[in-house]
Write an enzyme that holds these catalytic residues in place. Structure first.
Site, mmCIF file in Angstrom:
data_model
loop_
_atom_site.group_PDB
_atom_site.id
_atom_site.type_symbol
_atom_site.label_atom_id
_atom_site.label_comp_id
_atom_site.label_asym_id
_atom_site.label_seq_id
_atom_site.Cartn_x
_atom_site.Cartn_y
_atom_site.Cartn_z
ATOM 1 N N LYS A 77 6.894 1.843 -5.991
ATOM 2 C CA LYS A 77 7.234 2.780 -7.066
ATOM 3 C C LYS A 77 6.315 2.542 -8.264
ATOM 4 O O LYS A 77 6.018 1.391 -8.606
ATOM 5 C CB LYS A 77 8.700 2.567 -7.452
ATOM 6 C CG LYS A 77 9.260 3.567 -8.473
ATOM 7 C CD LYS A 77 10.749 3.297 -8.729
ATOM 8 C CE LYS A 77 11.364 4.278 -9.710
ATOM 9 N NZ LYS A 77 12.800 3.997 -9.956
ATOM 10 N N SER A 152 15.983 8.024 -9.369
ATOM 11 C CA SER A 152 14.619 8.226 -9.804
ATOM 12 C C SER A 152 13.558 7.783 -8.802
ATOM 13 O O SER A 152 12.415 8.211 -8.897
ATOM 14 C CB SER A 152 14.392 7.483 -11.117
ATOM 15 O OG SER A 152 14.480 6.080 -10.910
ATOM 16 N N SER A 176 19.402 4.711 -8.737
ATOM 17 C CA SER A 176 18.058 5.218 -8.428
ATOM 18 C C SER A 176 17.446 4.702 -7.134
ATOM 19 O O SER A 176 16.389 5.173 -6.729
ATOM 20 C CB SER A 176 17.098 4.916 -9.581
ATOM 21 O OG SER A 176 17.347 5.760 -10.660
#
Lengths: 485, 95
Positions: A77, A152, A176
């Site tokens: 990420k 997210s 998330s």
């Protein structure tokens, strides 16, 4: 196809020299070339660097070196620092920022032999539930590209679901990891607060953030957790708890374990297909010898409100560092205050501005006690609910999300509705416990993944993963692939 | 769930974020709605409840006070938008 393998499957093939790390990495890169135009899980990736790492891994393998992740391609990420790679947090405000060092989690992956590659798309600064809030464009759900992948960590979930990597890292502040894992049909683990060092993770809400893995099965989740866990002198919130052999605990035997069903999670907005899938999973657990107990988490209904005070307050302080002085974007102005305001006005997206301003408001003079302090007290009540429940049960079973993946644009103009989509995942972060989402079925038409959430005691990942694994042994949901891939 | 009025312009100034008039209007409505929702926390009796700052409280985490390697000067400046002579350049602060 090698890119479809799990960590344990690929590791076995690499160890027996049946395949090379280069071939496995190339297979992931080919898949990215094939499908990422449709999904956009990656903001960027450096193919040459990934292949160079693969060649180095192949050399080590042929000289007999053994490491838990040697030659396994793992994507990251865009919120974790990887030395000499760009770091943007899905935002414009970091400009062309290049990380000067590795995050501890990245150091550990590299030390374990992993091929660390790619920058996975995310909601800007991890603020969002749909990966629609990225300055680098929307990520799409591999099961239906008209829908969101969750967020997210939407890029991390979509990349694993679409077999663009073997596993990935994400972060979870209010769901998330678990929410996108549920919506994309993979396994997403949020470890206990303090389990994994956050050094080199760009902070959103420091009392809630945790790093965790996205994988294709529970065993891989256990393997990665073992690599990533442990105290770190560079993160004073990491906890000096021993790191057990998580994978060794996956024996399939959950006879006599008690699973709690919180009655507060059976809310009106729960989709009937999601409810049916979760009910079936609970029945399966009963068959496997677990005892199902109804429990109560009476303050559940206050979790979203509590979260949006605490998380935004902490974010408003953490994101003060993005001021255009030392790194990232700068909009020039004649005095420093104007420079800060112009830079932040131009660099942050709408959701980040909304949360910083909300967080600034709840901390501002005259409102601190009414909002922030009150929320911290309600947080105590929420945490106590869980600690009390864990006196009676070994884990708690819930849906991960109230519905399957929603349409792109469906909630993007209504922040409160978007926030309420995290209703089942948020309490876990407030309580600081661990949680995992595993696939437990699909909706009918369109076919979209449904996630089962298991919540465990603080530092109870061993039992949590054992329970998740026992279900998975008797299910095949996690083996299904989206037709896109 | 009554909407709460919030002076967005003032709070945005505190947060050092410049907003367009359109953004101000939109944010005022959205934040009003969110704060209205948050009002529900007032239903709870929190008398005598201690606040939780961190779920896993660790206190006095210290290390030995000794010199260790830190980020090299050049690395720290490498991402600077404006620099000269090993320093960050900023607008004039003192007349």
């Amino acid at each position: 196809m090698l890119n479809q393998l799990t960590i344990s499957e690929l590791a076995a093939k690499l160890a027996s020299r049946e395949v090379s790390a280069r071939a496995a990495t190339q297979s992931c890169l080919d898949q990215i070339a094939r499908v990422d135009g449709k999904i956009h899980a990656f903001i960027s990736h450096d193919a040459a660097d990934a292949l160079a790492q693969a060649d180095a891994a192949d050399k080590e393998i042929s000289s007999g070196v053994k490491k838990p992740l040697l030659g396994i391609p793992i994507a990251v990420k865009d919120v974790l620092a990887v030395k000499n790679q760009q770091l943007n947090c899905g935002s414009k405000i970091l400009g062309k920022f290049i990380s000067p060092y590795d995050a501890t989690a990245i150091e550990k992956l590299k030390a374990a032999g992993a091929i660390v590659f790619g920058r996975l798309n995310m909601d800007e600064f991890a603020m969002g539930s749909s990966t629609e809030n990225s300055a680098f464009g929307v990520t799409r759900n591999p099961w239906d590209t008209s829908r969101i992948p969750g967020g997210s960590s939407g890029g991390s979930a979509a990349a694993v679901a679409a077999d663009e990597c073997i596993a990935s890292l994400g972060t979870d502040t209010g769901g998330s990891i678990r929410q996108p894992a549920a919506l994309c049909g993979c396994v997403g683990l949020k470890p206990t607060y303090g389990r994994i060092s956050r050094y080199g993770l760009v902070a959103f809400a420091s009392s809630l953030d945790q790093i965790g893995p996205f994988t294709k099965d529970v065993r891989d989740s256990a393997t990665l957790l073992g690599v990533l866990s442990g105290v770190d002198p560079r993160d004073s919130t990491s906890v000096p708890q021993p790191v057990p052999d998580y994978a060794a605990a996956l024996d399939g035997n959950i006879k006599g374990l008690k699973l709690g069903l919180p009655k507060e999670y059976m809310i009106g907005g729960l989709d009937p297909e999601v409810k049916a899938a979760v009910d079936a999973a609970v029945k399966q657990y009963e068959k496997l010898g677990a005892e199902i107990v109804e429990i109560s988490l009476p303050h559940t209904d206050y979790a979203v409100a509590t979260y949006y005070i605490i998380a935004t307050a902490e974010a408003s302080a953490n994101l003060a560092r993005f001021d255009g002085i030392r790194y990232g974007l700068r909009v020039d102005a004649s005095d420093p205050t104007e420079l800060y305001s112009q830079t932040r006005g131009a660099g942050f997206g709408a959701e980040v501005k909304r949360r910083i301003i909300l967080g600034t408001y709840v901390l501002s003079s005259g409102y601190h006690d009414a909002y922030y302090l009150r929320a911290q007290k309600v947080r105590t009540l929420i945490r106590n609910d869980f600690l009390k429940a864990f006196e009676k049960v070994d884990a708690i079973v819930t849906p991960t999300t109230p519905t399957a993946a929603f349409k792109i644009g469906e909630k993007s103009d209504d922040p409160l509705q978007m926030y309420l989509s995290d209703i089942f995942t948020i309490s876990c972060n407030l309580a600081g416990i661990c949680g995992v989402s595993i696939p437990c079925g699909f909706t009918n038409s369109p076919k979209l993944p449904i996630g089962l959430q298991l919540l465990g005691k603080p530092f109870g990942e061993e039992t949590l993963l054992k329970i998740a694994h026992a279900y998975e042994q008797n299910a095949s949901w996690h083996k299904e692939k989206p037709s896109l891939a | 769930m009554a909407a709460v009025e919030i002076d967005v312009k003032y709070v945005a100034h505190l947060a050092r974020i410049s907003l367009t008039p359109d953004e101000e209007t939109k944010l005022a409505a959205q934040l009003g709605g969110i704060l209205g929702y948050i009002e529900k926390l007032k239903e709870l009796d929190i008398t005598g409840v201690e606040p939780t700052a961190h779920a896993v409280p660790l206190v006095n985490v210290t290390r030995a006070d000794e010199i260790r390697p830190s980020l090299p000067h050049d690395d720290a400046l490498r991402n600077a938008p404006a620099q000269a002579g090993g320093l960050f350049i900023v607008p004039k602060i003192v007349e």
